[in-house]
Motif scaffolding. Structure first.
Motif, mmCIF file in Angstrom:
data_model
loop_
_atom_site.group_PDB
_atom_site.id
_atom_site.type_symbol
_atom_site.label_atom_id
_atom_site.label_comp_id
_atom_site.label_asym_id
_atom_site.label_seq_id
_atom_site.Cartn_x
_atom_site.Cartn_y
_atom_site.Cartn_z
ATOM 1 N N SER A 235 25.605 23.298 28.464
ATOM 2 C CA SER A 235 25.700 23.930 29.773
ATOM 3 C C SER A 235 24.318 24.378 30.248
ATOM 4 O O SER A 235 23.574 25.012 29.504
ATOM 5 C CB SER A 235 26.640 25.147 29.704
ATOM 6 N N ILE A 236 23.999 24.006 31.488
ATOM 7 C CA ILE A 236 22.762 24.476 32.122
ATOM 8 C C ILE A 236 23.129 25.567 33.129
ATOM 9 O O ILE A 236 23.889 25.319 34.063
ATOM 10 C CB ILE A 236 22.028 23.327 32.840
ATOM 11 N N TYR A 237 22.611 26.750 32.918
ATOM 12 C CA TYR A 237 22.916 27.901 33.787
ATOM 13 C C TYR A 237 21.762 28.124 34.761
ATOM 14 O O TYR A 237 20.603 28.213 34.360
ATOM 15 C CB TYR A 237 23.131 29.153 32.937
ATOM 16 N N HIS B 14 31.915 19.612 34.471
ATOM 17 C CA HIS B 14 32.413 20.740 35.256
ATOM 18 C C HIS B 14 31.238 21.474 35.890
ATOM 19 O O HIS B 14 30.112 21.448 35.365
ATOM 20 C CB HIS B 14 33.200 21.730 34.384
ATOM 21 N N ILE B 15 31.522 22.162 37.019
ATOM 22 C CA ILE B 15 30.510 22.998 37.661
ATOM 23 C C ILE B 15 31.142 24.344 38.036
ATOM 24 O O ILE B 15 31.449 24.592 39.206
ATOM 25 C CB ILE B 15 29.921 22.349 38.930
ATOM 26 N N PRO B 16 31.363 25.231 37.074
ATOM 27 C CA PRO B 16 31.840 26.580 37.413
ATOM 28 C C PRO B 16 30.741 27.314 38.182
ATOM 29 O O PRO B 16 29.554 27.207 37.834
ATOM 30 C CB PRO B 16 32.087 27.237 36.058
ATOM 31 N N SER C 119 25.050 31.922 41.306
ATOM 32 C CA SER C 119 24.790 31.175 40.074
ATOM 33 C C SER C 119 25.811 30.063 39.899
ATOM 34 O O SER C 119 26.883 30.072 40.521
ATOM 35 C CB SER C 119 24.833 32.113 38.861
ATOM 36 N N PHE C 120 25.483 29.130 39.040
ATOM 37 C CA PHE C 120 26.433 28.084 38.669
ATOM 38 C C PHE C 120 26.032 27.513 37.315
ATOM 39 O O PHE C 120 24.878 27.640 36.876
ATOM 40 C CB PHE C 120 26.506 26.979 39.723
ATOM 41 N N ASN C 121 27.002 26.906 36.660
ATOM 42 C CA ASN C 121 26.783 26.209 35.394
ATOM 43 C C ASN C 121 27.068 24.727 35.599
ATOM 44 O O ASN C 121 28.032 24.379 36.278
ATOM 45 C CB ASN C 121 27.713 26.732 34.297
ATOM 46 N N ILE C 122 26.264 23.902 34.997
ATOM 47 C CA ILE C 122 26.541 22.463 34.989
ATOM 48 C C ILE C 122 26.818 22.068 33.548
ATOM 49 O O ILE C 122 25.951 22.208 32.678
ATOM 50 C CB ILE C 122 25.351 21.654 35.546
ATOM 51 N N VAL C 123 28.036 21.599 33.300
ATOM 52 C CA VAL C 123 28.441 21.228 31.947
ATOM 53 C C VAL C 123 28.404 19.712 31.811
ATOM 54 O O VAL C 123 28.997 18.988 32.625
ATOM 55 C CB VAL C 123 29.857 21.756 31.635
ATOM 56 N N VAL C 124 27.689 19.236 30.801
ATOM 57 C CA VAL C 124 27.539 17.794 30.569
ATOM 58 C C VAL C 124 27.694 17.507 29.080
ATOM 59 O O VAL C 124 27.590 18.413 28.247
ATOM 60 C CB VAL C 124 26.155 17.280 31.042
ATOM 61 N N GLU C 125 27.938 16.241 28.763
ATOM 62 C CA GLU C 125 27.979 15.845 27.357
ATOM 63 C C GLU C 125 26.563 15.855 26.797
ATOM 64 O O GLU C 125 25.622 15.331 27.417
ATOM 65 C CB GLU C 125 28.594 14.462 27.197
#
Length: 346
Positions: free
Chosen positions: A203-205, A234-236, A241-247
């Motif tokens: 996750s990149i915050y 996902h992008i919560p 702010s936001f998080n980018i979730v990647v493999e």
């Protein structure tokens, strides 16, 4: 053998690869005393490699009128230029779905080596209960997170025709299996349909003051990832702010370059990376009708000292995905199962 296949020197890789299905179907037809219908004479592909439904359906209907029973090999057909063309992995499942759609079947029975879908991974949960009925939408969610029994490309032909798929076990024909159907009158005894998950996410915050006032901020971040061909899970997001979730495997080689671009183009006030994440999806069409389902799930995880790093829920409310530390993956699946399904019988 058919003259089409007799010149070995002219055989393409596709022809050679398809021979296993060809000969197996030939043998089965002879054993059963049924006609053999070659897939190359029936299934037609267009130039873009999609199915030519009109041509395929017409040819299949003609054969169906000719024979009471026949054996049909899976995995291949004929391309627009007249050559053998094979399906991707799972081509047998896809072929069965094509035949079911073109013949307007009442049901597509898919016989395999497992008794349908289970509510959780049996390597994590001991003796998980089987899923007797599941919708195409629920199946898509579970399959994406790793609960794979049927090739997903096999779903679309029969889904469009509203034909149910019945997954059955060749070695245990007495088992009920799983029926996949978008609209079913059968009600599940549980608020959820199943649980599935995968490990090794990152996750990149990104945090920036007054981010909500800056038009196109998230788009800039996504454009950077697109340049590196990174698929996003996902992008919560919050207000600033936001998080980018990647493999992890997709991004680890280019992570520091991407972070440098983020700093240069987004100028965030805070930029952090969290590794070793796992995602677990709890799926069920009944969840939206039962108030407190989310609270029950989060409460159970909190009670068991599992820290939730990320939460994502689809707009159709059939899926709640939580991100946890990789070390908590197995425990999380077990806790969710016990919370909604209960303990297992020995």
């Amino acid at each position: 053998m058919d003259a089409f296949y007799t010149n070995l020197n002219q055989m393409s890789q596709a022809v050679i690869v398809s021979r296993g299905e060809y000969f197996c179907a030939k043998l089965m037809a002879e054993y059963l005393g049924y006609a053999f219908v070659d897939a190359k004479d029936i299934i037609r592909f267009k130039l873009d490699k999609s199915i030519d439904w009109d041509a395929t359906s017409a040819k299949l209907q003609a054969k169906y009128a000719q024979y009471d029973h026949f054996v049909f090999p899976g995995f291949y057909g004929t391309s627009a230029n007249g050559h053998i063309q094979v399906f991707p992995r799972g081509g047998g499942d896809i072929t069965g779905a094509i035949l079911a759609k073109c013949l307007h079947a009442d049901v597509y029975e898919n016989w395999t080596d497992v008794s349908g879908f289970l509510m959780a991974d049996p390597t994590i949960v001991k003796n998980p209960k089987g899923i007797t009925h599941i919708t195409y939408s629920e199946l898509r969610e579970l399959s994406y997170m790793g609960a794979s029994v049927l090739h997903e490309e096999a779903i679309f032909p029969v889904k469009e025709a509203n034909i149910p798929i019945h997954i059955l076990n060749t070695n245990r024909p007495q088992d009920a299996g799983t029926i996949i159907q978008e609209h079913s009158k059968v009600k599940s005894g549980y608020p959820i349909t199943g649980i599935a998950g995968k490990k090794d996410f990152m996750s990149i915050y990104v945090y920036k003051k007054h981010m909500s006032n800056e038009v196109g901020f998230i788009r800039k971040a996504l454009s950077i990832l697109e340049k590196y061909h990174i698929s996003i899970e996902h992008i919560p997001s919050g207000i600033d702010s936001f998080n980018i979730v990647v493999e992890k495997k997709e991004i680890e080689e280019s992570l520091y370059e991407i972070l440098a671009h983020f700093k240069d183009e987004l100028k965030p006030d805070k930029l952090t990376v969290q590794e070793d994440l796992a995602l677990i999806s709890t799926v069920g069409k009944n969840m939206s009708d039962k108030p407190g389902t989310s609270g029950k799930l989060f409460g159970a995880l909190g009670k068991n000292n599992i820290n939730i790093v990320m939460i994502a829920q689809g707009s159709d409310e059939i899926n709640i995905t939580v991100g946890v530390k990789k070390k908590d993956f197995t425990k999380t699946v077990q806790v969710i199962y016990d919370t909604f399904v209960g303990g297992n019988e020995e």
